[in-house]
Design a protein around this motif. Structure first.
Motif, PDB file in Angstrom:
ATOM      1  N   GLN A 122      -4.029  10.468  -1.340  1.00  0.00           N
ATOM      2  CA  GLN A 122      -4.737   9.287  -1.845  1.00  0.00           C
ATOM      3  C   GLN A 122      -4.102   8.047  -1.234  1.00  0.00           C
ATOM      4  OE1 GLN A 122      -4.315   9.685  -6.185  1.00  0.00           O
ATOM      5  NE2 GLN A 122      -6.528   9.396  -6.206  1.00  0.00           N
ATOM      6  N   CYS A 130       0.856  -1.196   0.000  1.00  0.00           N
ATOM      7  CA  CYS A 130       0.000   0.000   0.000  1.00  0.00           C
ATOM      8  C   CYS A 130       0.888   1.240   0.000  1.00  0.00           C
ATOM      9  CB  CYS A 130      -0.876   0.036   1.253  1.00  0.00           C
ATOM     10  SG  CYS A 130      -2.219  -1.168   1.284  1.00  0.00           S
ATOM     11  N   VAL A 141      -3.449   4.212  -1.959  1.00  0.00           N
ATOM     12  CA  VAL A 141      -3.421   3.212  -3.025  1.00  0.00           C
ATOM     13  C   VAL A 141      -3.214   1.867  -2.337  1.00  0.00           C
ATOM     14  CG1 VAL A 141      -2.281   2.441  -5.128  1.00  0.00           C
ATOM     15  CG2 VAL A 141      -2.427   4.892  -4.615  1.00  0.00           C
ATOM     16  N   LYS A 142      -4.222   1.003  -2.394  1.00  0.00           N
ATOM     17  CA  LYS A 142      -4.181  -0.264  -1.672  1.00  0.00           C
ATOM     18  C   LYS A 142      -3.457  -1.352  -2.464  1.00  0.00           C
ATOM     19  CE  LYS A 142      -8.533   0.585   0.713  1.00  0.00           C
ATOM     20  NZ  LYS A 142      -9.925   0.153   0.855  1.00  0.00           N
ATOM     21  N   CYS A 143      -2.723  -2.179  -1.727  1.00  0.00           N
ATOM     22  CA  CYS A 143      -2.087  -3.358  -2.316  1.00  0.00           C
ATOM     23  C   CYS A 143      -3.174  -4.390  -2.615  1.00  0.00           C
ATOM     24  CB  CYS A 143      -1.055  -3.925  -1.336  1.00  0.00           C
ATOM     25  SG  CYS A 143      -1.781  -4.657   0.153  1.00  0.00           S
ATOM     26  N   PRO A 144      -2.864  -5.423  -3.390  1.00  0.00           N
ATOM     27  CA  PRO A 144      -3.872  -6.437  -3.718  1.00  0.00           C
ATOM     28  C   PRO A 144      -4.515  -7.086  -2.484  1.00  0.00           C
ATOM     29  CG  PRO A 144      -1.999  -6.680  -5.176  1.00  0.00           C
ATOM     30  CD  PRO A 144      -1.611  -5.651  -4.139  1.00  0.00           C
ATOM     31  N   LYS A 145      -3.720  -7.347  -1.444  1.00  0.00           N
ATOM     32  CA  LYS A 145      -4.266  -7.978  -0.240  1.00  0.00           C
ATOM     33  C   LYS A 145      -5.316  -7.080   0.418  1.00  0.00           C
ATOM     34  CE  LYS A 145      -1.240  -9.567   2.723  1.00  0.00           C
ATOM     35  NZ  LYS A 145      -0.323  -9.749   3.851  1.00  0.00           N
ATOM     36  N   HIS A 146      -5.004  -5.814   0.575  1.00  0.00           N
ATOM     37  CA  HIS A 146      -5.942  -4.904   1.226  1.00  0.00           C
ATOM     38  C   HIS A 146      -7.108  -4.529   0.307  1.00  0.00           C
ATOM     39  CE1 HIS A 146      -2.573  -4.314   4.113  1.00  0.00           C
ATOM     40  NE2 HIS A 146      -3.601  -4.524   4.917  1.00  0.00           N
ATOM     41  N   LYS A 147      -6.865  -4.527  -0.982  1.00  0.00           N
ATOM     42  CA  LYS A 147      -7.945  -4.263  -1.936  1.00  0.00           C
ATOM     43  C   LYS A 147      -8.989  -5.381  -1.903  1.00  0.00           C
ATOM     44  CE  LYS A 147      -6.594  -2.374  -5.728  1.00  0.00           C
ATOM     45  NZ  LYS A 147      -6.028  -2.146  -7.067  1.00  0.00           N
ATOM     46  N   SER A 148      -8.530  -6.606  -1.683  1.00  0.00           N
ATOM     47  CA  SER A 148      -9.444  -7.751  -1.674  1.00  0.00           C
ATOM     48  C   SER A 148     -10.020  -8.046  -0.284  1.00  0.00           C
ATOM     49  CB  SER A 148      -8.740  -8.999  -2.208  1.00  0.00           C
ATOM     50  OG  SER A 148      -7.698  -9.379  -1.334  1.00  0.00           O
TER      51      SER A 148
END
Length: 78
Positions: free
Chosen positions: A23, A11, A25-32
């Motif tokens: 802003q 992130c 920007v979320k990493c894939p883990k936090h986005k999911s």
């Protein structure tokens, strides 16, 4: 002022100009995370409602179910 703060997970917080323009920007883990939360909630609910404790112990599911329930409680601040 332009600034980017990177976190270990991937992130980052990006500031361009004023701090009010920050802003996340979320990493894939936090986005999911919301999808993972919903899936875990559904799975724990299904196991709790449809499986006896004997079945859960026999198939070594009681500990994973307990961990899932603890994770959900932590996410819900309980």
């Amino acid at each position: 002022m332009n600034y980017t703060k990177h976190f270990e997970c991937g992130c980052k917080v990006v500031v361009i100009g004023e701090i009010t323009n920050a802003q996340i920007v979320k990493c894939p883990k936090h986005k999911s995370a919301p999808d993972l939360y919903e899936a875990l909630m559904e799975l724990c609910s299904l196991l709790s409602v449809n499986c006896s404790m004997d079945y859960l112990y026999k198939h070594d599911l009681s500990l994973p179910l307990s961990k899932g329930q603890q994770a959900l409680a932590k996410a819900e601040n309980k």
